[in-house]
Design a protein around this motif. Structure first.
Motif, PDB file in Angstrom:
ATOM      1  N   SER A  10       0.829  -1.209   0.000  1.00 60.33           N
ATOM      2  CA  SER A  10       0.000   0.000   0.000  1.00 60.33           C
ATOM      3  C   SER A  10       0.862   1.257   0.000  1.00 60.33           C
ATOM      4  O   SER A  10       0.585   2.212  -0.719  1.00 60.33           O
ATOM      5  CB  SER A  10      -0.923  -0.012   1.214  1.00 60.33           C
ATOM      6  OG  SER A  10      -1.611   1.200   1.323  1.00 60.33           O
ATOM      7  N   THR A  53       0.899   4.008  -3.246  1.00 57.38           N
ATOM      8  CA  THR A  53       0.223   5.297  -3.082  1.00 57.38           C
ATOM      9  C   THR A  53       1.215   6.405  -2.807  1.00 57.38           C
ATOM     10  O   THR A  53       2.334   6.163  -2.376  1.00 57.38           O
ATOM     11  CB  THR A  53      -0.806   5.250  -1.938  1.00 57.38           C
ATOM     12  OG1 THR A  53      -0.128   4.943  -0.719  1.00 57.38           O
ATOM     13  CG2 THR A  53      -1.879   4.204  -2.200  1.00 57.38           C
ATOM     14  N   GLN A  54       0.758   7.628  -3.042  1.00 52.91           N
ATOM     15  CA  GLN A  54       1.609   8.792  -2.822  1.00 52.91           C
ATOM     16  C   GLN A  54       1.204   9.564  -1.572  1.00 52.91           C
ATOM     17  O   GLN A  54       1.907  10.462  -1.157  1.00 52.91           O
ATOM     18  CB  GLN A  54       1.539   9.726  -4.022  1.00 52.91           C
ATOM     19  CG  GLN A  54       2.066   9.101  -5.289  1.00 52.91           C
ATOM     20  CD  GLN A  54       1.889  10.017  -6.478  1.00 52.91           C
ATOM     21  OE1 GLN A  54       1.277  11.066  -6.388  1.00 52.91           O
ATOM     22  NE2 GLN A  54       2.433   9.609  -7.607  1.00 52.91           N
ATOM     23  N   GLY A  55       0.078   9.226  -0.960  1.00 50.87           N
ATOM     24  CA  GLY A  55      -0.437  10.006   0.152  1.00 50.87           C
ATOM     25  C   GLY A  55       0.038   9.549   1.516  1.00 50.87           C
ATOM     26  O   GLY A  55      -0.633   9.766   2.504  1.00 50.87           O
ATOM     27  N   ASN A  56       1.186   8.898   1.574  1.00 50.03           N
ATOM     28  CA  ASN A  56       1.659   8.390   2.855  1.00 50.03           C
ATOM     29  C   ASN A  56       2.294   9.487   3.693  1.00 50.03           C
ATOM     30  O   ASN A  56       2.816  10.472   3.189  1.00 50.03           O
ATOM     31  CB  ASN A  56       2.665   7.257   2.630  1.00 50.03           C
ATOM     32  CG  ASN A  56       1.983   6.043   2.060  1.00 50.03           C
ATOM     33  OD1 ASN A  56       1.062   5.526   2.663  1.00 50.03           O
ATOM     34  ND2 ASN A  56       2.401   5.623   0.881  1.00 50.03           N
TER      35      ASN A  56
END
Length: 150
Positions: A109, A113-116
């Motif tokens: 995950s 994703t880039q929103g970590n």
């Protein structure tokens, strides 16, 4: 006739992995608390992308529902994670396997994703260390001994 039960003492690797999973879970719960504080940012994002399709009441309700769902899922996952950590400490191999799969999914995950956030990376890093510890020779010997005594 009384039966004698032998309890195995978990090695340091299992105890450290257990506490690693506890810390990882606590960090994830902290992230959920931080998420709850970002409601207004979610409302603003929904408002900007709305294009007059939703009323203000619907935007507010959507933000509340979305955050509530995310926090609810986080709490359920945290409870399962804690239960599995205790089962690992008790020497259950299936719990080690499930914790490994969950940690690999968490890592996937993060990679996808880039929103970590730093909190997400920290939680995953601690869980990865715990997984490695749970497969070290002392851990393997403990889990095998528990299985033999069952």
């Amino acid at each position: 006739m009384a039966t004698e039960t032998h309890t195995q003492t978990p090695p340091t690797t299992i105890i450290t992995a257990f506490f690693g999973f506890l810390v990882s879970t606590a960090v994830s719960l902290a992230a959920a608390v931080l998420l709850a504080g970002s409601r207004q940012q979610l409302v603003d994002t929904l408002r900007e992308s709305n294009q007059d399709a939703l009323t203000e009441e619907q935007i507010q309700g959507s933000a509340t529902l979305g955050l509530g769902f995310a926090i609810g899922v986080t709490l359920v996952v945290a409870l399962v994670h804690l239960w599995l950590a205790f089962k690992l400490k008790a020497g259950r191999n299936w719990a080690r396997v499930v914790l490994t799969v969950i940690t690999l999914l968490q890592l996937a995950s993060i990679a996808a994703t880039q929103g970590n956030t730093a909190v997400g990376y920290a939680s995953c890093a601690v869980a990865l260390v715990a997984v490695v510890l749970s497969y070290l020779p002392a851990s393997n010997a403990y889990i095998a001994a528990v299985k033999r005594s069952a």
